[in-house]
Scaffold this motif. Structure first.
Motif, PDB file in Angstrom:
ATOM      1  N   GLY A  87      43.184 -12.548  81.306  1.00 49.07           N
ATOM      2  CA  GLY A  87      42.261 -13.308  80.478  1.00 49.07           C
ATOM      3  C   GLY A  87      41.910 -12.580  79.194  1.00 49.07           C
ATOM      4  O   GLY A  87      40.915 -12.892  78.538  1.00 49.07           O
ATOM      5  N   THR A  88      42.709 -11.597  78.833  1.00 42.34           N
ATOM      6  CA  THR A  88      42.514 -10.816  77.604  1.00 42.34           C
ATOM      7  C   THR A  88      43.743 -11.005  76.729  1.00 42.34           C
ATOM      8  O   THR A  88      44.855 -10.667  77.133  1.00 42.34           O
ATOM      9  N   LYS A  89      43.566 -11.540  75.526  1.00 42.33           N
ATOM     10  CA  LYS A  89      44.700 -11.865  74.673  1.00 42.33           C
ATOM     11  C   LYS A  89      45.414 -10.607  74.186  1.00 42.33           C
ATOM     12  O   LYS A  89      44.800  -9.664  73.705  1.00 42.33           O
ATOM     13  N   LEU A  90      46.734 -10.637  74.308  1.00 45.76           N
ATOM     14  CA  LEU A  90      47.577  -9.547  73.848  1.00 45.76           C
ATOM     15  C   LEU A  90      48.860 -10.150  73.295  1.00 45.76           C
ATOM     16  O   LEU A  90      49.529 -10.932  73.974  1.00 45.76           O
ATOM     17  N   PHE A  91      49.189  -9.804  72.054  1.00 47.17           N
ATOM     18  CA  PHE A  91      50.399 -10.316  71.412  1.00 47.17           C
ATOM     19  C   PHE A  91      51.236  -9.153  70.912  1.00 47.17           C
ATOM     20  O   PHE A  91      50.711  -8.171  70.391  1.00 47.17           O
ATOM     21  N   SER A  92      52.554  -9.287  71.025  1.00 43.99           N
ATOM     22  CA  SER A  92      53.470  -8.292  70.478  1.00 43.99           C
ATOM     23  C   SER A  92      54.664  -9.006  69.889  1.00 43.99           C
ATOM     24  O   SER A  92      55.239  -9.904  70.512  1.00 43.99           O
ATOM     25  N   GLY A  93      55.058  -8.626  68.676  1.00 41.15           N
ATOM     26  CA  GLY A  93      56.213  -9.238  68.049  1.00 41.15           C
ATOM     27  C   GLY A  93      56.343  -8.783  66.614  1.00 41.15           C
ATOM     28  O   GLY A  93      55.714  -7.802  66.195  1.00 41.15           O
ATOM     29  N   THR A  94      57.156  -9.485  65.842  1.00 45.00           N
ATOM     30  CA  THR A  94      57.271  -9.171  64.432  1.00 45.00           C
ATOM     31  C   THR A  94      56.070  -9.759  63.690  1.00 45.00           C
ATOM     32  O   THR A  94      55.328 -10.586  64.233  1.00 45.00           O
ATOM     33  N   ILE A  95      55.886  -9.345  62.453  1.00 45.20           N
ATOM     34  CA  ILE A  95      54.791  -9.886  61.651  1.00 45.20           C
ATOM     35  C   ILE A  95      54.985 -11.383  61.439  1.00 45.20           C
ATOM     36  O   ILE A  95      54.022 -12.166  61.528  1.00 45.20           O
ATOM     37  N   ALA A  96      56.221 -11.810  61.203  1.00 47.84           N
ATOM     38  CA  ALA A  96      56.511 -13.238  61.022  1.00 47.84           C
ATOM     39  C   ALA A  96      56.156 -14.025  62.276  1.00 47.84           C
ATOM     40  O   ALA A  96      55.590 -15.135  62.199  1.00 47.84           O
ATOM     41  N   GLU A  97      56.463 -13.467  63.439  1.00 46.76           N
ATOM     42  CA  GLU A  97      56.141 -14.143  64.701  1.00 46.76           C
ATOM     43  C   GLU A  97      54.634 -14.223  64.909  1.00 46.76           C
ATOM     44  O   GLU A  97      54.124 -15.227  65.431  1.00 46.76           O
ATOM     45  N   ALA A  98      53.918 -13.179  64.504  1.00 47.85           N
ATOM     46  CA  ALA A  98      52.455 -13.191  64.625  1.00 47.85           C
ATOM     47  C   ALA A  98      51.847 -14.259  63.725  1.00 47.85           C
ATOM     48  O   ALA A  98      50.935 -14.988  64.136  1.00 47.85           O
ATOM     49  N   LEU A  99      52.334 -14.364  62.502  1.00 45.81           N
ATOM     50  CA  LEU A  99      51.850 -15.398  61.585  1.00 45.81           C
ATOM     51  C   LEU A  99      52.136 -16.787  62.142  1.00 45.81           C
ATOM     52  O   LEU A  99      51.277 -17.682  62.090  1.00 45.81           O
TER      53      LEU A  99
ATOM     54  N   MET B 174      49.196  -0.836  86.329  1.00 48.75           N
ATOM     55  CA  MET B 174      49.921  -2.081  86.586  1.00 48.75           C
ATOM     56  C   MET B 174      50.922  -2.330  85.467  1.00 48.75           C
ATOM     57  O   MET B 174      50.702  -1.942  84.328  1.00 48.75           O
ATOM     58  N   SER B 175      52.025  -2.984  85.806  1.00 53.52           N
ATOM     59  CA  SER B 175      53.037  -3.305  84.805  1.00 53.52           C
ATOM     60  C   SER B 175      53.250  -4.811  84.730  1.00 53.52           C
ATOM     61  O   SER B 175      53.093  -5.541  85.713  1.00 53.52           O
ATOM     62  N   TYR B 176      53.607  -5.260  83.527  1.00 55.84           N
ATOM     63  CA  TYR B 176      53.813  -6.677  83.236  1.00 55.84           C
ATOM     64  C   TYR B 176      55.113  -6.831  82.440  1.00 55.84           C
ATOM     65  O   TYR B 176      55.414  -6.016  81.567  1.00 55.84           O
ATOM     66  N   ALA B 177      55.835  -7.901  82.686  1.00 60.65           N
ATOM     67  CA  ALA B 177      57.097  -8.123  81.994  1.00 60.65           C
ATOM     68  C   ALA B 177      56.893  -8.505  80.539  1.00 60.65           C
ATOM     69  O   ALA B 177      57.788  -8.306  79.712  1.00 60.65           O
ATOM     70  N   SER B 178      55.719  -9.047  80.202  1.00 63.39           N
ATOM     71  CA  SER B 178      55.487  -9.501  78.834  1.00 63.39           C
ATOM     72  C   SER B 178      53.994  -9.487  78.521  1.00 63.39           C
ATOM     73  O   SER B 178      53.152  -9.422  79.419  1.00 63.39           O
ATOM     74  N   THR B 179      53.695  -9.578  77.229  1.00 66.93           N
ATOM     75  CA  THR B 179      52.296  -9.673  76.816  1.00 66.93           C
ATOM     76  C   THR B 179      51.701 -11.004  77.256  1.00 66.93           C
ATOM     77  O   THR B 179      50.500 -11.088  77.526  1.00 66.93           O
ATOM     78  N   ASP B 180      52.513 -12.048  77.320  1.00 73.91           N
ATOM     79  CA  ASP B 180      52.017 -13.344  77.801  1.00 73.91           C
ATOM     80  C   ASP B 180      51.548 -13.234  79.251  1.00 73.91           C
ATOM     81  O   ASP B 180      50.516 -13.808  79.630  1.00 73.91           O
ATOM     82  N   GLU B 181      52.308 -12.519  80.064  1.00 74.80           N
ATOM     83  CA  GLU B 181      51.941 -12.345  81.464  1.00 74.80           C
ATOM     84  C   GLU B 181      50.653 -11.530  81.579  1.00 74.80           C
ATOM     85  O   GLU B 181      49.778 -11.842  82.394  1.00 74.80           O
ATOM     86  N   TYR B 182      50.540 -10.496  80.746  1.00 71.72           N
ATOM     87  CA  TYR B 182      49.316  -9.695  80.729  1.00 71.72           C
ATOM     88  C   TYR B 182      48.120 -10.568  80.361  1.00 71.72           C
ATOM     89  O   TYR B 182      47.064 -10.517  81.007  1.00 71.72           O
TER      90      TYR B 182
ATOM     91  N   ASN C 225      59.824  -4.090  73.405  1.00 72.69           N
ATOM     92  CA  ASN C 225      60.381  -5.318  73.955  1.00 72.69           C
ATOM     93  C   ASN C 225      59.306  -6.264  74.489  1.00 72.69           C
ATOM     94  O   ASN C 225      59.614  -7.319  75.051  1.00 72.69           O
ATOM     95  N   GLY C 226      58.037  -5.880  74.320  1.00 74.62           N
ATOM     96  CA  GLY C 226      56.935  -6.741  74.739  1.00 74.62           C
ATOM     97  C   GLY C 226      56.440  -6.501  76.144  1.00 74.62           C
ATOM     98  O   GLY C 226      55.449  -7.107  76.567  1.00 74.62           O
ATOM     99  N   SER C 227      57.089  -5.623  76.902  1.00 75.93           N
ATOM    100  CA  SER C 227      56.597  -5.300  78.237  1.00 75.93           C
ATOM    101  C   SER C 227      55.338  -4.436  78.132  1.00 75.93           C
ATOM    102  O   SER C 227      55.099  -3.792  77.114  1.00 75.93           O
ATOM    103  N   VAL C 228      54.546  -4.444  79.170  1.00 77.48           N
ATOM    104  CA  VAL C 228      53.217  -3.825  79.118  1.00 77.48           C
ATOM    105  C   VAL C 228      52.948  -3.017  80.377  1.00 77.48           C
ATOM    106  O   VAL C 228      53.337  -3.419  81.480  1.00 77.48           O
ATOM    107  N   VAL C 229      52.279  -1.892  80.205  1.00 79.59           N
ATOM    108  CA  VAL C 229      51.681  -1.159  81.323  1.00 79.59           C
ATOM    109  C   VAL C 229      50.211  -0.974  80.989  1.00 79.59           C
ATOM    110  O   VAL C 229      49.880  -0.550  79.882  1.00 79.59           O
TER     111      VAL C 229
END
Length: 263
Positions: free
Chosen positions: A106-118, A93-101, A37-41
């Motif tokens: 300051g470290t890029k992190l993306f999670s999603g479908t391949i279409a969303e990544a493109l 630490m926990s984050y609600a989303s990769t955007d928040e992380y 779901n895009g949440s992060v620890v």
């Protein structure tokens, strides 16, 4: 170690914040755990100079940094646990989303479908390998780009990366397969050079306890990180009583762009 956390303790040159607490996210090496779901620890593990600094001072400083971010950004970052033991500091630490992380560290992190990544601009223009039964075989990105049921994590950091699913493909450069959910990232690694994974290598690298394992307790309190913990963080109000900014270390942590495709 991620960029933001490395800046929180600038006077501790090669030391820093460590994580690795909570039953579900115990690890000996710094690791980023990404849920579907895009949440992060995140678990950061580093050395800590116990002669110069105390755990309470570190706790206060981290609490203040998280609280300031949450107030300014309506954020939901949560510090689950911070310990210092045998000159090692451990921080989860926990984050609600990769955007928040990404925003906090300051470290890029993306999670999603391949279409969303493109659509987000990730071009997948790197060497890839298909993963089958712990073995890596070179492949083209065209083998999976049209798959609609796959998820992808794109990470521009140097911690281990753990996904909540089975890894099917991964970028080759600077990557080693630890187990079917985890890759290690570093200069000495190449996915095609590490063809198998075993109990010993997995234990030495990342010891993430399975999600369905019995949750641990400390003094009767639950210290594990659940999905609810990730999405429902609690702000902490602590005063900063220690100045960590007297000597700055502006060196940038080494990072790599890693793609992990999983299902």
């Amino acid at each position: 170690m991620n960029k933001k956390l490395s800046m929180l303790l600038p006077v501790i040159a090669t030391c820093g914040l460590l994580a690795g607490c909570g039953t579900d996210y115990y690890t000996k090496d710094s690791t980023v755990f990404v849920a579907k779901n895009g949440s992060v620890v995140s678990t950061d593990v580093e050395d800590f100079d116990t002669a110069a600094y105390k755990q309470d001072d570190l706790q206060s400083y981290v609490d203040k940094s998280i609280d300031d971010y949450n107030k300014k950004n309506d954020g939901s970052i949560k510090l689950k646990k911070l310990t210092v033991e045998k000159k090692k500091a451990s921080l989860t630490m926990s984050y609600a989303s990769t955007d928040e992380y990404t925003d906090f560290n300051g470290t890029k992190l993306f999670s999603g479908t391949i279409a969303e990544a493109l659509a987000a601009g990730y071009d997948f223009k790197t060497d890839f390998a298909a993963i089958d039964d712990g073995k890596a075989k070179k492949c083209e990105s065209s083998e999976f780009l049209d798959e609609t049921g796959y998820k992808v994590v794109v990470y521009e950091g140097s911690s281990n990366l753990h996904v909540k699913g089975k890894i099917l493909y991964a970028s080759v450069d600077k990557v080693k397969l630890v187990d079917d959910k985890t890759v290690a990232i570093g200069d000495k690694y190449s996915l095609l050079a590490s063809q198998t994974t075993g109990t010993e290598s997995a234990t030495e690298s990342t010891e993430a306890v399975k999600a369905d394992a019995t949750e641990g307790t400390e003094n009767g309190a639950d210290d594990s990180v659940s999905d609810d913990d990730i999405l429902n963080s609690v702000k902490q109000d602590n005063e900063v009583t220690f100045d960590f900014d007297s000597e700055e270390d502006n060196s940038a942590p080494v990072s790599y762009i890693t793609y992990v495709i999983y299902k």
